[in-house]
Each structure stands twice: as C-alpha cells, then as structure tokens.
Enzyme design. Structure first.
Site, PDB file in Angstrom:
ATOM      1  N   SER A  25       0.643  -1.174  -0.010  1.00  0.00           N
ATOM      2  CA  SER A  25      -0.049   0.103  -0.062  1.00  0.00           C
ATOM      3  C   SER A  25       1.093   1.030  -0.068  1.00  0.00           C
ATOM      4  O   SER A  25       0.418   2.332   0.066  1.00  0.00           O
ATOM      5  CB  SER A  25      -1.026   0.039   1.415  1.00  0.00           C
ATOM      6  OG  SER A  25      -0.297  -0.259   2.399  1.00  0.00           O
ATOM      7  N   ASN A 112      -2.560  -2.789  13.037  1.00  0.00           N
ATOM      8  CA  ASN A 112      -3.913  -2.505  13.177  1.00  0.00           C
ATOM      9  C   ASN A 112      -4.280  -1.424  13.806  1.00  0.00           C
ATOM     10  O   ASN A 112      -5.105  -0.585  13.271  1.00  0.00           O
ATOM     11  CB  ASN A 112      -4.609  -3.732  13.629  1.00  0.00           C
ATOM     12  CG  ASN A 112      -4.285  -4.978  12.790  1.00  0.00           C
ATOM     13  OD1 ASN A 112      -3.752  -4.784  11.727  1.00  0.00           O
ATOM     14  ND2 ASN A 112      -4.624  -6.198  13.132  1.00  0.00           N
ATOM     15  N   THR A 157     -39.841  26.353 -10.510  1.00  0.00           N
ATOM     16  CA  THR A 157     -39.971  25.126  -9.800  1.00  0.00           C
ATOM     17  C   THR A 157     -40.246  24.293 -11.206  1.00  0.00           C
ATOM     18  O   THR A 157     -40.994  25.138 -12.110  1.00  0.00           O
ATOM     19  CB  THR A 157     -41.428  25.042  -9.183  1.00  0.00           C
ATOM     20  OG1 THR A 157     -42.615  25.648  -9.812  1.00  0.00           O
ATOM     21  CG2 THR A 157     -41.157  26.100  -7.880  1.00  0.00           C
ATOM     22  N   HIS A 158     -39.767  22.966 -11.244  1.00  0.00           N
ATOM     23  CA  HIS A 158     -39.918  22.359 -12.169  1.00  0.00           C
ATOM     24  C   HIS A 158     -39.183  22.776 -13.476  1.00  0.00           C
ATOM     25  O   HIS A 158     -39.574  22.490 -14.809  1.00  0.00           O
ATOM     26  CB  HIS A 158     -41.660  21.884 -12.851  1.00  0.00           C
ATOM     27  CG  HIS A 158     -42.343  21.718 -11.631  1.00  0.00           C
ATOM     28  ND1 HIS A 158     -42.604  20.288 -11.411  1.00  0.00           N
ATOM     29  CD2 HIS A 158     -43.209  22.201 -10.753  1.00  0.00           C
ATOM     30  CE1 HIS A 158     -43.398  20.269 -10.180  1.00  0.00           C
ATOM     31  NE2 HIS A 158     -43.750  21.555 -10.023  1.00  0.00           N
ATOM     32  N   SER A 279     -13.238  26.521 -27.347  1.00  0.00           N
ATOM     33  CA  SER A 279     -13.399  24.979 -28.314  1.00  0.00           C
ATOM     34  C   SER A 279     -12.116  25.021 -29.161  1.00  0.00           C
ATOM     35  O   SER A 279     -11.501  25.938 -29.588  1.00  0.00           O
ATOM     36  CB  SER A 279     -14.655  25.141 -28.850  1.00  0.00           C
ATOM     37  OG  SER A 279     -14.444  24.168 -29.934  1.00  0.00           O
ATOM     38  N   LYS A 285     -17.067  29.586 -29.282  1.00  0.00           N
ATOM     39  CA  LYS A 285     -17.424  29.086 -27.871  1.00  0.00           C
ATOM     40  C   LYS A 285     -16.816  29.636 -26.776  1.00  0.00           C
ATOM     41  O   LYS A 285     -15.355  29.821 -26.848  1.00  0.00           O
ATOM     42  CB  LYS A 285     -17.560  27.613 -28.037  1.00  0.00           C
ATOM     43  CG  LYS A 285     -18.454  27.108 -29.087  1.00  0.00           C
ATOM     44  CD  LYS A 285     -18.938  25.591 -28.675  1.00  0.00           C
ATOM     45  CE  LYS A 285     -19.620  25.499 -27.439  1.00  0.00           C
ATOM     46  NZ  LYS A 285     -19.751  24.024 -27.147  1.00  0.00           N
ATOM     47  N   GLU A 292     -18.764  22.207 -14.915  1.00  0.00           N
ATOM     48  CA  GLU A 292     -18.930  20.933 -15.629  1.00  0.00           C
ATOM     49  C   GLU A 292     -18.065  20.023 -14.850  1.00  0.00           C
ATOM     50  O   GLU A 292     -18.370  18.739 -14.572  1.00  0.00           O
ATOM     51  CB  GLU A 292     -18.487  20.842 -16.991  1.00  0.00           C
ATOM     52  CG  GLU A 292     -19.678  21.639 -17.830  1.00  0.00           C
ATOM     53  CD  GLU A 292     -19.221  21.902 -19.284  1.00  0.00           C
ATOM     54  OE1 GLU A 292     -20.077  21.188 -20.134  1.00  0.00           O
ATOM     55  OE2 GLU A 292     -18.164  22.313 -19.752  1.00  0.00           O
TER      56      GLU A 292
HETATM   57  N1  ARG Z   1      -1.482  -1.348   5.440  1.00  0.00           N
HETATM   58  C1  ARG Z   1      -2.161  -1.980   5.998  1.00  0.00           C
HETATM   59  C2  ARG Z   1      -3.703  -1.391   6.065  1.00  0.00           C
HETATM   60  O1  ARG Z   1      -3.684  -0.463   5.312  1.00  0.00           O
HETATM   61  C3  ARG Z   1      -1.683  -2.061   7.396  1.00  0.00           C
HETATM   62  C4  ARG Z   1      -2.493  -2.688   8.558  1.00  0.00           C
HETATM   63  C5  ARG Z   1      -1.956  -4.035   8.240  1.00  0.00           C
HETATM   64  N2  ARG Z   1      -2.503  -4.964   9.195  1.00  0.00           N
HETATM   65  C6  ARG Z   1      -2.328  -6.395   8.857  1.00  0.00           C
HETATM   66  N3  ARG Z   1      -2.649  -6.921   9.977  1.00  0.00           N
HETATM   67  N4  ARG Z   1      -1.737  -6.922   8.000  1.00  0.00           N
HETATM   68  O2  ARG Z   1      -4.569  -1.755   6.453  1.00  0.00           O
END
Ligand code: ARG
Length: 462
Positions: A25, A112, A157-158, A279, A285, A292
């Site tokens: 990650s 965690n 309205t509408h 454009s 334009k 948008e």
């Molecule tokens: N990169 C993990 C996440 O974003 C961190 C926690 C990972 N925990 C584990 N038990 N593998 O959730």
C-alpha cells in the site's frame, strides 16, 4: 521486515514479487507518513512514561522519528515497494538511524491500531481544512448576495418560471447548504477524534500501557472502549464520505445552475476568461468547464462512499486486509472536495458576472406575477381558490391576445372582477412581487437583508 523479506522465522521464503506488489500500500499510504510519525512519537512517549521502555530509549525513538520526518520533507527518504506500507517504511528507516532501539517501537502495538490512528489523525486535519474552505465559499456567497438584494432573477419550480426572487435570496440558499455541511463535518469530527491506539492487533496488550496518556498527547477526545471495535471500525470514514458526498451534491447543483445561466437560452451570466475555456474547433465558444468538472467529479466521491459501505458490510471482526482499501477513496474524496470548493469559490469570486440588464428584462417577460393577482383578490375578500380560477382565465385570455398582465387596461381588469383597482399595476410589478414576500425565510427584501446579517454572524463562529 527482515532483510530476506520474510515475515518471521515461521516463513521459509519471500513473497512472490507480483504478490508483494499486489499486497503493498506504500504507493498511496505514503500520504499518511507524517501522521504515522506523530502517532509513533506519542506511542514511544507513552512506552517511556509507563516504564515499558526507558526514558532514554523513548527519547532516542522520538528524535529518530523526527529525523525520518525531516528526511522525508527534504526528499531524502523515499520508501519504495519493498517497504510494503508506510508503517514498515518508517520503522525500518528509524532502525537504520537509531540502531536496535528502533526495534522496540512496535512494543504493545500492532499495525492495526497504528493505521487506524494514522487515518484518524489525517482525517482530522483534512476535515478542518475543508471546513475552512467552506467558510471561504460561504463568504463569497454572502459578498455577492449583499450587492444583489434588489437584483431580481426568475425563480423556478419544475424548471418553469414560477415567481421572481431576489438574487441574494437565491445565493443564500447555497449559503445555508454550506452551513449544514460545515456543521455536519463538526459532528463527524467528534467521532473521527477517538483513539484506537493501544487496541493492539485486536484484543489489547499484555503490557501496562496507558491509552489515555497517548490519546492526550495526540489531542484525541477519547479512546475506543472496545479493542475489537477500535481496530475494525470505519464508521468514521463512512460518515466522512457521506458528508463529502453531500458537499458535492450542493456544489453540483450550483454548477448545474451556473451552466444553465451561462447558456444562450438563459444568458443570466457571462463567464470571464479566467474561468472559461474555448473550443478547439468552434471559435465562438466559451465553455463552463469549471462547473462541468465539479458536476462530473461528484460521481467519484459518491463512488467512494458506496465502495466503503460495501467494503464493510461483510467484514467479520476484527481487522481484515479489506480495510487497506479504505485509503484511496478517502484521499481522493478529500482532494476532490478541496479542489472543487476552491474552484467554485474562485468561479464565484471572479469568474462570472451577472447580466443585470438581462435579468431585469427576464423578470418582466412572463406570467410569474400571476400568483400575486390571485393574492390581490384574496386580500380583498375573494376566496383564494376562486381567485386562482379567475386568474387562470385572465392568463389564458392574455396569452391569446399576446399580452402580459401588465399590459391589460384597467377596464379589462375591472371586467374580470370589480375588486381590481389602479393599484393592481404596482402590485404585479416584479419589484413589488418580490418585496411583498416578507414572510420569515421568504424573498422579501427585508427578510433577505436580515438573512445577510444572520449569515455574517454565523461566519464569525469558527
Ligand atoms: N497497510 C495496512 C492497511 O492499510 C496496515 C495494517 C496491516 N495489518 C495487518 N494485519 N496486515 O490496512
């Protein structure tokens, strides 16, 4: 992780390179690095405070972590894919800097509760930044409203012309939406600002930690009362994404109006060159790209909310790796909402101009004063439903004659009903039609002026 890239002695071999990439990650959770460092510093202080490590060790960890922060800021520390995630990356670099004591940082903690802490610290900051941006957006709305209390604009309205309103009243409707957004985020903040740190992997820890001490250092209002809940709760993320989605609903509605107003069909505003694009093929334009894009970006924020709900719905307690999927949606929503608020604020401030002449004409070219004719009769004793039917007929014959109500002769009015007198012309003039709606919260000028005062008072609360 060890040099061999295995998890512990339990593992014989390293991850398959493709699986390592799949699992990692770091490419996105690097966004959390400063919060991770701050969280770890508080954790290290708590470990020293409770005697789990020595004060000298606590100091070494804190100082080392500060160096990681500086190296990151100066671009000297750029963790790659081998780090898996930001938490490992920081811990590894810390250990390189401070030596073996770095390996003590993770005592009485798990990734965690760590990642939950980081995400909350991040969101806490971002919520306050978004609330500031909302304030800027609201301020511009009030500034424009203040100059346009007596500027009239057709009200719909509408999407059919209904009754004219004060332009200020129209803009202040968006002020109110943004006010609710601002308050909603404050409420979300109260549930973001609870510390999961010390919940451990899922069940707490055998060490004599002091969760409140660490939480205080990080300015959390409270700690999670249940460790299983603490590590696996993402309600705060869902709530944030919901609040973000509602902000986008509001910005998108305003965008839609700006796009309509800028069209040849409405011609209520002109887009200035600083906020419009041309454009590549049609030289005449001028396109409303900003609103948008805001309208278009709304979809991705809704998508992130939906994704988060779906991620959560089947998760058994406690932490599951699915939760790693929370981050990109949160980061993208934060960046999208901030970008859109900033762009819309600039667009209002300097990117568009109301066409006063055109607006003044627009409110005289239709039957949007028909209700006022009915009200006129009702105020003179004719039951409203009867008056309504009479005016329906008047509108019908006027259309047939190619006339507007203001063009009817006094004799024609009196033929319709004897209660009509010369003051009918004043009563149906657009200005009077608007001024007369002086009920609380209505578009009458007196009400709108008071609404502006109230809005300014609200803006002073931060
Ligand atoms: N990169 C993990 C996440 O974003 C961190 C926690 C990972 N925990 C584990 N038990 N593998 O959730």
């Amino acid at each position: 992780m060890t040099e061999k890239q295995t998890w512990s002695q339990r593992f014989e071999s390293a991850l398959h390179p493709a699986i390592a990439r799949f699992n990692a990650s770091i490419s996105f959770d690097i966004e959390l690095i400063e919060y991770d460092i701050t969280g770890s510093q508080a954790h290290a202080k708590m470990l020293a405070h409770t005697g789990i490590i020595s004060h000298a060790e606590g100091e070494a960890l804190s100082t080392g972590l500060e160096q990681v922060r500086q190296e990151y800021r100066q671009g000297q520390f750029q963790p790659g894919i081998d780090a898996e995630d930001v938490h490992f990356a920081v811990e590894k670099r810390l250990t390189e800097i401070v030596g073996d004591v770095g390996k003590k940082l993770h005592t009485a903690r798990s990734r965690n509760d760590q990642v939950g802490t980081d995400t909350r610290l991040y969101l806490r900051d971002q919520i306050q930044q978004i609330r500031q941006l909302l304030r800027g957006f609201q301020t511009v709305l009030v500034d424009i409203a203040e100059k346009n209390v007596e500027t009239l604009i057709p009200g719909y309205t509408h999407l059919q012309r209904a009754q004219p309103v004060s332009l200020a009243h129209h803009l202040l409707a968006y002020f109110q939406m943004a006010q609710r957004d601002w308050e909603r985020l404050e409420d979300v903040y109260s549930r973001v600002n609870i510390s999961p740190l010390g919940c451990g992997a899922l069940a707490g820890t055998t060490f004599p930690i002091d969760r409140h001490y660490a939480a205080n250092l990080l300015h959390f209002d409270n700690v999670y009362d249940n460790s299983l809940d603490g590590v696996s709760d993402r309600d705060f993320a869902i709530e944030f994404l919901c609040a973000a989605s509602i902000i986008m609903v509001h910005l998108s509605r305003l965008s839609e109006e700006v796009i309509l107003w800028a069209s040849e069909e409405f011609r209520f505003i002109t887009l200035k060159d600083s906020c419009a694009t041309g454009s590549s093929i049609m030289p005449q334009k001028k396109n409303p790209d900003v609103p948008e894009l805001v309208r278009g970006k709304t979809g991705r924020v809704f998508g992130h909310l939906q994704a988060m709900l779906v991620i959560m719905k089947g998760l058994p307690l406690a932490y599951n790796k699915d939760l790693q999927e929370d981050k990109e949606g949160i980061f993208d929503s934060v960046n999208t909402v901030k970008g859109c608020l900033e762009a819309m604020t600039i667009l209002l401030q300097e990117g568009l101009e109301f066409r006063h002449q055109r607006l003044a004409t627009a409110v005289t070219e239709d039957f949007a004063n028909a209700t006022d004719v009915a009200d006129y009769l009702a105020a003179r004793g004719v039951p409203f439903r009867e008056a309504y039917n009479i005016v329906g007929k008047v509108v019908k014959t006027s259309i047939a004659a190619g006339k507007l109500l203001k063009d009817l002769q006094i004799e024609e009015w009196q033929e319709i009903h004897p209660a009509f007198a010369a003051d009918i012309y004043e009563a149906i003039s657009p200005r009077q039609v608007v001024a007369a709606r002086n009920s609380y919260g209505g578009t009458g000028f007196v009400q709108v002026r008071q609404a502006i005062v109230n809005a300014r008072t609200r803006l002073n609360v931060n």
